[in-house]
Design a protein around this motif. Sequence first.
Motif, mmCIF file in Angstrom:
data_model
loop_
_atom_site.group_PDB
_atom_site.id
_atom_site.type_symbol
_atom_site.label_atom_id
_atom_site.label_comp_id
_atom_site.label_asym_id
_atom_site.label_seq_id
_atom_site.Cartn_x
_atom_site.Cartn_y
_atom_site.Cartn_z
ATOM 1 N N ALA A 44 0.748 -1.124 0.007
ATOM 2 C CA ALA A 44 0.130 0.210 -0.022
ATOM 3 C C ALA A 44 0.786 1.389 -0.202
ATOM 4 C CB ALA A 44 -0.697 0.786 1.178
ATOM 5 N N ASP A 45 2.517 1.116 0.622
ATOM 6 C CA ASP A 45 2.740 2.169 1.026
ATOM 7 C C ASP A 45 3.790 2.808 -0.505
ATOM 8 O OD1 ASP A 45 1.706 2.632 3.801
ATOM 9 O OD2 ASP A 45 3.593 1.934 4.235
ATOM 10 N N ILE A 46 3.808 1.610 -1.134
ATOM 11 C CA ILE A 46 4.778 2.143 -2.205
ATOM 12 C C ILE A 46 3.670 2.381 -3.474
ATOM 13 C CG2 ILE A 46 5.883 0.094 -4.660
ATOM 14 C CD1 ILE A 46 6.727 -1.854 -2.328
ATOM 15 N N GLU A 47 1.960 1.946 -3.602
ATOM 16 C CA GLU A 47 1.608 1.825 -4.326
ATOM 17 C C GLU A 47 1.115 3.891 -4.170
ATOM 18 O OE1 GLU A 47 -1.959 -0.423 -2.988
ATOM 19 O OE2 GLU A 47 -1.667 -1.613 -5.088
ATOM 20 N N ALA A 48 0.982 4.309 -3.280
ATOM 21 C CA ALA A 48 0.944 5.770 -2.833
ATOM 22 C C ALA A 48 1.870 6.624 -3.130
ATOM 23 C CB ALA A 48 0.523 5.710 -1.359
ATOM 24 N N SER A 49 3.284 5.710 -2.868
ATOM 25 C CA SER A 49 4.237 6.504 -3.603
ATOM 26 C C SER A 49 4.058 6.736 -4.848
ATOM 27 C CB SER A 49 5.413 6.093 -2.887
ATOM 28 O OG SER A 49 5.328 6.127 -1.599
ATOM 29 N N ILE A 50 4.190 5.724 -5.431
ATOM 30 C CA ILE A 50 3.591 5.330 -7.245
ATOM 31 C C ILE A 50 2.411 6.866 -7.195
ATOM 32 C CG2 ILE A 50 3.077 4.669 -9.064
ATOM 33 C CD1 ILE A 50 4.036 1.202 -7.931
ATOM 34 N N LEU A 51 2.061 6.769 -6.747
ATOM 35 C CA LEU A 51 0.372 7.995 -7.191
ATOM 36 C C LEU A 51 0.725 9.515 -7.067
ATOM 37 C CD1 LEU A 51 -3.061 6.577 -5.538
ATOM 38 C CD2 LEU A 51 -2.236 6.455 -7.843
ATOM 39 N N ALA A 52 2.334 9.679 -5.919
ATOM 40 C CA ALA A 52 2.554 10.610 -5.245
ATOM 41 C C ALA A 52 3.666 11.480 -6.350
ATOM 42 C CB ALA A 52 3.589 10.692 -4.164
ATOM 43 N N ILE A 53 4.671 10.470 -7.212
ATOM 44 C CA ILE A 53 5.284 10.883 -8.189
ATOM 45 C C ILE A 53 4.236 11.010 -9.506
ATOM 46 C CG2 ILE A 53 7.154 9.168 -9.260
ATOM 47 C CD1 ILE A 53 7.725 7.975 -7.340
ATOM 48 N N GLN A 54 3.446 10.087 -10.096
ATOM 49 C CA GLN A 54 2.875 10.253 -10.835
ATOM 50 C C GLN A 54 2.268 11.972 -10.911
ATOM 51 O OE1 GLN A 54 0.660 6.538 -11.375
ATOM 52 N NE2 GLN A 54 1.896 5.973 -12.929
ATOM 53 N N ARG A 55 2.090 12.368 -9.870
ATOM 54 C CA ARG A 55 1.140 13.188 -9.064
ATOM 55 C C ARG A 55 1.874 14.742 -9.979
ATOM 56 N NH1 ARG A 55 -2.264 11.394 -5.165
ATOM 57 N NH2 ARG A 55 -0.637 12.043 -3.925
ATOM 58 N N THR A 56 2.589 14.465 -9.008
ATOM 59 C CA THR A 56 3.983 15.538 -9.105
ATOM 60 C C THR A 56 4.855 15.710 -10.465
ATOM 61 O OG1 THR A 56 5.159 14.854 -6.936
ATOM 62 C CG2 THR A 56 6.350 16.258 -8.254
ATOM 63 N N HIS A 57 4.952 14.430 -11.171
ATOM 64 C CA HIS A 57 5.577 14.128 -12.044
ATOM 65 C C HIS A 57 4.347 15.296 -13.232
ATOM 66 C CE1 HIS A 57 7.447 13.391 -16.007
ATOM 67 N NE2 HIS A 57 6.258 12.740 -16.291
ATOM 68 N N GLN A 58 3.132 15.031 -13.390
ATOM 69 C CA GLN A 58 2.316 15.195 -13.991
ATOM 70 C C GLN A 58 2.687 17.080 -13.686
ATOM 71 O OE1 GLN A 58 -1.319 13.324 -13.307
ATOM 72 N NE2 GLN A 58 -0.673 11.820 -14.504
ATOM 73 N N ALA A 59 2.460 17.028 -12.350
ATOM 74 C CA ALA A 59 2.683 18.835 -12.260
ATOM 75 C C ALA A 59 3.118 19.353 -12.437
ATOM 76 C CB ALA A 59 2.075 19.061 -10.671
ATOM 77 N N ALA A 60 4.694 18.970 -12.869
ATOM 78 C CA ALA A 60 6.225 19.250 -12.762
ATOM 79 C C ALA A 60 5.892 19.721 -14.657
ATOM 80 C CB ALA A 60 6.694 18.579 -12.949
ATOM 81 N N SER A 61 5.150 19.003 -15.446
ATOM 82 C CA SER A 61 4.891 18.635 -16.450
ATOM 83 C C SER A 61 3.777 19.953 -17.143
ATOM 84 C CB SER A 61 4.484 17.033 -16.824
ATOM 85 O OG SER A 61 4.696 16.006 -17.130
#
Length: 143
Positions: A44-61
């Motif tokens: 669950a923590d890995i999944e939450a981290s994947i989502l956090a990274i993806q959100r940050t990447h989308q915001a940066a893009s």
Amino acid sequence: GAPAAVTVTGIEALAMAALSISQRANHRPMDLSELSEASGAAVADIEASILAIQRTHQAASASPPMSSPVSSFLPTFCKMLGMPPSTEALAVQMGDNATRNGVCARRNPHSVAAAIIYLSFNLEDQKKTQTEVCKVTGLTEVT
């Protein structure tokens, strides 16, 4: 603006999330349970981290690239500060030169613009404080 900080429950979860994203991008997905077992991080923590990274990447893009031509938004800042046209032309020329010579690469373009504006005012013997320039560019004085 800068993307929000990534919040995760542990460095292990973040590392496994980064590995998972990398492996997916290379068409070699890994089972999250294997990553969990290898790292000790909960799935669950890995999944939450994947989502956090993806959100940050989308915001940066969605943000303008750090190498955007500084001179593209200098005129707006200059007008907001009431900069005379000759001083604005100097600032835009400095912005073009800075972009062309790679000075802006990997730097916040607003910080570069603020420095150029402040320098342009001083070179033309016109006084604007750092505080005035920072209010317009949205920066703090220590930036």
